[in-house]
Design a protein around this motif. Structure first.
Motif, PDB file in Angstrom:
ATOM      1  N   UNK A 271       0.853  -1.183   0.000  1.00  0.00           N
ATOM      2  CA  UNK A 271       0.000   0.000   0.000  1.00  0.00           C
ATOM      3  C   UNK A 271       0.895   1.241   0.000  1.00  0.00           C
ATOM      4  N   UNK A 272       0.411   2.305  -0.605  1.00  0.00           N
ATOM      5  CA  UNK A 272       1.158   3.559  -0.566  1.00  0.00           C
ATOM      6  C   UNK A 272       0.866   4.254   0.752  1.00  0.00           C
ATOM      7  N   UNK A 273       1.905   4.402   1.578  1.00  0.00           N
ATOM      8  CA  UNK A 273       1.757   4.999   2.906  1.00  0.00           C
ATOM      9  C   UNK A 273       2.417   6.368   2.928  1.00  0.00           C
ATOM     10  N   UNK A 274       1.677   7.336   3.427  1.00  0.00           N
ATOM     11  CA  UNK A 274       2.186   8.703   3.523  1.00  0.00           C
ATOM     12  C   UNK A 274       1.658   9.303   4.826  1.00  0.00           C
ATOM     13  N   UNK A 275       2.523   9.903   5.634  1.00  0.00           N
ATOM     14  CA  UNK A 275       2.090  10.437   6.919  1.00  0.00           C
ATOM     15  C   UNK A 275       2.850  11.712   7.252  1.00  0.00           C
ATOM     16  N   UNK A 276       2.191  12.640   7.939  1.00  0.00           N
ATOM     17  CA  UNK A 276       2.859  13.875   8.330  1.00  0.00           C
ATOM     18  C   UNK A 276       2.206  14.463   9.580  1.00  0.00           C
ATOM     19  N   UNK A 277       2.963  15.352  10.218  1.00  0.00           N
ATOM     20  CA  UNK A 277       2.526  16.042  11.421  1.00  0.00           C
ATOM     21  C   UNK A 277       1.648  17.218  11.033  1.00  0.00           C
ATOM     22  N   UNK A 278       0.450  17.297  11.590  1.00  0.00           N
ATOM     23  CA  UNK A 278      -0.462  18.397  11.273  1.00  0.00           C
ATOM     24  C   UNK A 278      -0.654  19.353  12.444  1.00  0.00           C
ATOM     25  N   UNK A 279      -0.088  19.025  13.594  1.00  0.00           N
ATOM     26  CA  UNK A 279      -0.278  19.853  14.781  1.00  0.00           C
ATOM     27  C   UNK A 279       0.782  20.922  14.927  1.00  0.00           C
ATOM     28  N   UNK A 280       0.708  21.672  16.013  1.00  0.00           N
ATOM     29  CA  UNK A 280       1.673  22.742  16.272  1.00  0.00           C
ATOM     30  C   UNK A 280       2.659  22.340  17.362  1.00  0.00           C
ATOM     31  N   UNK A 281       2.819  21.031  17.563  1.00  0.00           N
ATOM     32  CA  UNK A 281       3.796  20.525  18.516  1.00  0.00           C
ATOM     33  C   UNK A 281       4.538  19.342  17.894  1.00  0.00           C
ATOM     34  N   UNK A 282       5.552  18.875  18.577  1.00  0.00           N
ATOM     35  CA  UNK A 282       6.295  17.735  18.076  1.00  0.00           C
ATOM     36  C   UNK A 282       5.391  16.499  18.036  1.00  0.00           C
ATOM     37  N   UNK A 283       5.607  15.701  17.005  1.00  0.00           N
ATOM     38  CA  UNK A 283       4.843  14.477  16.825  1.00  0.00           C
ATOM     39  C   UNK A 283       5.732  13.284  17.158  1.00  0.00           C
ATOM     40  N   UNK A 284       5.208  12.373  17.985  1.00  0.00           N
ATOM     41  CA  UNK A 284       5.993  11.214  18.414  1.00  0.00           C
ATOM     42  C   UNK A 284       5.173   9.948  18.207  1.00  0.00           C
ATOM     43  N   UNK A 285       5.777   8.967  17.535  1.00  0.00           N
ATOM     44  CA  UNK A 285       5.087   7.701  17.311  1.00  0.00           C
ATOM     45  C   UNK A 285       6.089   6.557  17.207  1.00  0.00           C
ATOM     46  N   UNK A 286       5.569   5.333  17.286  1.00  0.00           N
ATOM     47  CA  UNK A 286       6.367   4.118  17.103  1.00  0.00           C
ATOM     48  C   UNK A 286       5.832   3.373  15.894  1.00  0.00           C
ATOM     49  N   UNK A 287       6.715   2.642  15.228  1.00  0.00           N
ATOM     50  CA  UNK A 287       6.267   1.774  14.138  1.00  0.00           C
ATOM     51  C   UNK A 287       6.898   0.407  14.309  1.00  0.00           C
ATOM     52  N   UNK A 288       6.036  -0.622  14.242  1.00  0.00           N
ATOM     53  CA  UNK A 288       6.465  -2.011  14.398  1.00  0.00           C
ATOM     54  C   UNK A 288       6.161  -2.745  13.099  1.00  0.00           C
TER      55      UNK A 288
END
Length: 290
Positions: free
Chosen positions: A88-105
């Motif tokens: 699948x074509x995956x695309x992701x970005x931060x939309x907020x006004x703070x730092x974005x933190x996530x994990x990927x497994x």
């Protein structure tokens, strides 16, 4: 809660995901955990865009974002997990006004080629709420994943089982709370609209879920079916009016949603053990409690 995208690209409840089935499939499968990563991105920063090769879980810890899987859109916020498929074509970005933190497994599993065991190979979103223990597990997975030896690989796999179990527990707890709020709101709606005709379909459609699933949730919270709850509430109100007002049986029946006095009398006697006319005249004794 488990969700999948609807035709408009948003998310809707996905009732066909069964945690018992999903847990069994994971326990029966051969799988290998690939890379476990942690991402921290600045506001507005595009942090990933690629064609997926392996299925994965994306777990959001902080910030707001958007994730696209082909044409399907998922909102990213703390307490949500998105499961994506391969190819699948995956695309992701931060939309907020703070730092974005996530994990990927990322992982590989033997279930991917089995058409009868495809729950693990769907793209969907799970809401887990505030679950700090899940983030602790993910931090440990990141640490062991970076070491690259056999012992660390086993540790990651063990932690992955803990991750799945905590996700299941957190999701189900959140579902119970959300369902209770929904059913209690439905009860209030019934009380305020006692004269209106109600059906299982009309009540379920207020929440855009199937009548069967709504009835299951209602029973779990209230202990009775939605229709029985409506009848019991109406008859209990009617009983009080019969004993405390000078209104006619026709008027009382109509006030609680029964325009046909014969139908009202029949239902009242079935549930209370006495005809409303006998009760009103003082000759009846209410023998049933609801």
């Amino acid at each position: 809660m488990v969700e999948e995208p609807n035709a408009e690209g948003g998310a809707r409840s996905l009732m066909e995901i069964d945690w018992n089935v999903l847990s069994k499939q994971w326990s029966d499968s051969n799988f290998r955990i690939g890379t476990v990563m942690k991402f921290i991105k600045k506001p507005g920063e595009l942090f990933t865009s690629y064609r997926t090769i392996k299925p994965s879980f994306t777990i959001i810890k902080q910030g707001q974002g958007v994730l696209l899987l082909d044409t399907h859109t998922y909102g990213l916020q703390p307490g949500t997990i998105v499961h994506s498929c391969s190819d699948m074509w995956l695309k992701a970005w931060n939309t907020g006004d703070e730092f974005f933190e996530c994990y990927r497994v990322l992982y590989e599993t033997s279930l991917m080629g089995n058409p009868h065991m495809q729950e693990t190979y769907k793209h969907y979103q799970v809401t887990i709420g505030d679950s700090p223990q899940i983030y602790t597990i993910l931090e440990q997975m990141c640490e062991f994943s970076s070491q690259g030896d056999i012992q660390s690989e086993l540790q990651v796999k063990t932690l992955f089982y803990h991750f799945l179990n905590e996700t299941r527990i957190s999701s189900k707890k959140l579902q119970v709370n959300e369902h209770r709020v929904m059913i209690e709101e439905t009860m209030t709606y019934i009380h305020l609209h006692i004269q209106e005709p109600h059906s299982l379909f009309s009540l379920a459609s207020r929440y855009e879920i199937s009548p069967k699933y709504f009835a299951e949730l209602f029973y779990k919270v209230a202990g009775v079916s939605p229709i029985n709850y409506i009848i019991r509430y109406r008859i209990n109100i009617a009983e009080k009016m019969l004993l405390s007002t000078n209104a006619s049986i026709r008027e009382i029946g109509k006030s609680v949603g029964y325009s046909d006095p014969y139908q009202f009398s029949k239902i009242f006697k079935k549930y209370k053990g006495v005809a409303p006319s006998d009760l009103k005249s003082g000759h009846g004794i209410v023998g049933k409690r609801m």
